[in-house]
Design a protein around this motif. Structure first.
Motif, PDB file in Angstrom:
ATOM      1  N   UNK A  96       0.851  -1.182   0.000  1.00  0.00           N
ATOM      2  CA  UNK A  96       0.000   0.000   0.000  1.00  0.00           C
ATOM      3  C   UNK A  96       0.892   1.239   0.000  1.00  0.00           C
ATOM      4  N   UNK A  97       0.381   2.352  -0.518  1.00  0.00           N
ATOM      5  CA  UNK A  97       1.167   3.581  -0.531  1.00  0.00           C
ATOM      6  C   UNK A  97       1.549   3.972   0.893  1.00  0.00           C
ATOM      7  N   UNK A  98       0.585   3.913   1.805  1.00  0.00           N
ATOM      8  CA  UNK A  98       0.860   4.279   3.198  1.00  0.00           C
ATOM      9  C   UNK A  98       1.897   3.350   3.814  1.00  0.00           C
ATOM     10  N   UNK A  99       1.772   2.047   3.594  1.00  0.00           N
ATOM     11  CA  UNK A  99       2.711   1.083   4.159  1.00  0.00           C
ATOM     12  C   UNK A  99       4.113   1.213   3.594  1.00  0.00           C
ATOM     13  N   UNK A 100       4.221   1.343   2.271  1.00  0.00           N
ATOM     14  CA  UNK A 100       5.538   1.479   1.644  1.00  0.00           C
ATOM     15  C   UNK A 100       6.180   2.800   2.073  1.00  0.00           C
ATOM     16  N   UNK A 101       5.391   3.885   2.087  1.00  0.00           N
ATOM     17  CA  UNK A 101       5.935   5.187   2.504  1.00  0.00           C
ATOM     18  C   UNK A 101       6.420   5.138   3.951  1.00  0.00           C
ATOM     19  N   UNK A 102       5.663   4.484   4.818  1.00  0.00           N
ATOM     20  CA  UNK A 102       6.086   4.352   6.219  1.00  0.00           C
ATOM     21  C   UNK A 102       7.387   3.559   6.304  1.00  0.00           C
ATOM     22  N   UNK A 103       7.452   2.436   5.595  1.00  0.00           N
ATOM     23  CA  UNK A 103       8.666   1.621   5.621  1.00  0.00           C
ATOM     24  C   UNK A 103       9.881   2.365   5.097  1.00  0.00           C
ATOM     25  N   UNK A 104       9.706   3.060   3.984  1.00  0.00           N
ATOM     26  CA  UNK A 104      10.835   3.794   3.407  1.00  0.00           C
ATOM     27  C   UNK A 104      11.256   4.963   4.290  1.00  0.00           C
ATOM     28  N   UNK A 105      10.291   5.680   4.873  1.00  0.00           N
ATOM     29  CA  UNK A 105      10.664   6.814   5.737  1.00  0.00           C
ATOM     30  C   UNK A 105      11.358   6.327   7.003  1.00  0.00           C
ATOM     31  N   UNK A 106      10.959   5.172   7.519  1.00  0.00           N
ATOM     32  CA  UNK A 106      11.629   4.600   8.686  1.00  0.00           C
ATOM     33  C   UNK A 106      13.071   4.238   8.331  1.00  0.00           C
TER      34      UNK A 106
ATOM     35  N   UNK B 264      18.006   8.907  -0.714  1.00  0.00           N
ATOM     36  CA  UNK B 264      17.379   9.445  -1.933  1.00  0.00           C
ATOM     37  C   UNK B 264      16.225   8.534  -2.308  1.00  0.00           C
ATOM     38  N   UNK B 265      15.156   9.138  -2.807  1.00  0.00           N
ATOM     39  CA  UNK B 265      13.968   8.368  -3.176  1.00  0.00           C
ATOM     40  C   UNK B 265      13.639   8.602  -4.644  1.00  0.00           C
TER      41      UNK B 265
ATOM     42  N   UNK C  48      11.233  14.008  -3.048  1.00  0.00           N
ATOM     43  CA  UNK C  48      11.876  14.349  -1.779  1.00  0.00           C
ATOM     44  C   UNK C  48      11.555  13.314  -0.695  1.00  0.00           C
ATOM     45  N   UNK C  49      12.529  13.053   0.143  1.00  0.00           N
ATOM     46  CA  UNK C  49      12.357  12.084   1.220  1.00  0.00           C
ATOM     47  C   UNK C  49      11.256  12.519   2.177  1.00  0.00           C
ATOM     48  N   UNK C  50      11.126  13.835   2.434  1.00  0.00           N
ATOM     49  CA  UNK C  50      10.125  14.309   3.389  1.00  0.00           C
ATOM     50  C   UNK C  50       8.706  13.975   2.947  1.00  0.00           C
ATOM     51  N   UNK C  51       8.479  13.821   1.634  1.00  0.00           N
ATOM     52  CA  UNK C  51       7.143  13.502   1.149  1.00  0.00           C
ATOM     53  C   UNK C  51       6.697  12.118   1.631  1.00  0.00           C
ATOM     54  N   UNK C  52       7.653  11.223   1.852  1.00  0.00           N
ATOM     55  CA  UNK C  52       7.304   9.894   2.376  1.00  0.00           C
ATOM     56  C   UNK C  52       6.575   9.995   3.711  1.00  0.00           C
ATOM     57  N   UNK C  53       7.032  10.899   4.585  1.00  0.00           N
ATOM     58  CA  UNK C  53       6.383  11.030   5.898  1.00  0.00           C
ATOM     59  C   UNK C  53       4.936  11.481   5.755  1.00  0.00           C
ATOM     60  N   UNK C  54       4.644  12.366   4.800  1.00  0.00           N
ATOM     61  CA  UNK C  54       3.278  12.800   4.552  1.00  0.00           C
ATOM     62  C   UNK C  54       2.429  11.636   4.053  1.00  0.00           C
ATOM     63  N   UNK C  55       2.963  10.871   3.100  1.00  0.00           N
ATOM     64  CA  UNK C  55       2.244   9.718   2.577  1.00  0.00           C
ATOM     65  C   UNK C  55       2.038   8.657   3.664  1.00  0.00           C
ATOM     66  N   UNK C  56       3.008   8.502   4.546  1.00  0.00           N
ATOM     67  CA  UNK C  56       2.891   7.510   5.624  1.00  0.00           C
ATOM     68  C   UNK C  56       1.745   7.862   6.577  1.00  0.00           C
TER      69      UNK C  56
END
Length: 126
Positions: free
Chosen positions: A43-53, A62-63, A111-119
């Motif tokens: 899922x977008x939320x799950x992958x974004x959370x995993x990558x941001x972690x 880098x993403x 940007x890496x920070x966008x992952x936290x928003x998606x998470x």
């Protein structure tokens, strides 16, 4: 000690030192990108959370994302504090609302920070 053992020890130590999300596979080789981690979510939320972690534990994260047909792969690259290159990735279904500017066979940096928003569930355009 051979290079494979060095990379195995480095990723084991990194996994032990951090509370990282589940992976469905970790590949360790002696090639140019010795450690690849495939996240255990789609899922977008799950992958974004995993990558941001993971991003919080790596140097120079880098993403990028790329689309092939009906799937989008999000990929994080960086280095462990001891310098071992790591790639962490996960695939999600393509959604034109989430990825309106991502045509097929296209790769984009993000940007890496966008992952936290998606998470947090704030899925936005790529």
């Amino acid at each position: 000690m051979n290079r494979l053992m060095i990379f195995l020890d480095a990723i084991r130590d990194h996994l032990d030192a951090h509370a990282l999300p589940p992976a469905c596979s970790i590949e360790v080789t002696t090639w140019s990108t010795p450690v690849s981690v495939h996240l255990d979510t789609d899922t977008v939320t799950g992958v974004a959370h995993g990558l941001s972690t993971w991003a919080a534990t790596l140097d120079a994260p880098r993403v990028s994302l790329w689309r092939s047909g009906d799937r989008v792969q999000l990929e994080l690259s960086g280095r462990t504090p001891c310098g071992i290159p790591v790639t962490v990735y996960g695939g999600v279904p393509f959604d034109p609302v989430t990825f309106p500017d991502l045509p097929p066979r296209t790769e984009q940096e993000m940007p890496v920070w966008l992952l936290r928003d998606w998470a947090r569930g704030g899925e936005a355009a790529a």
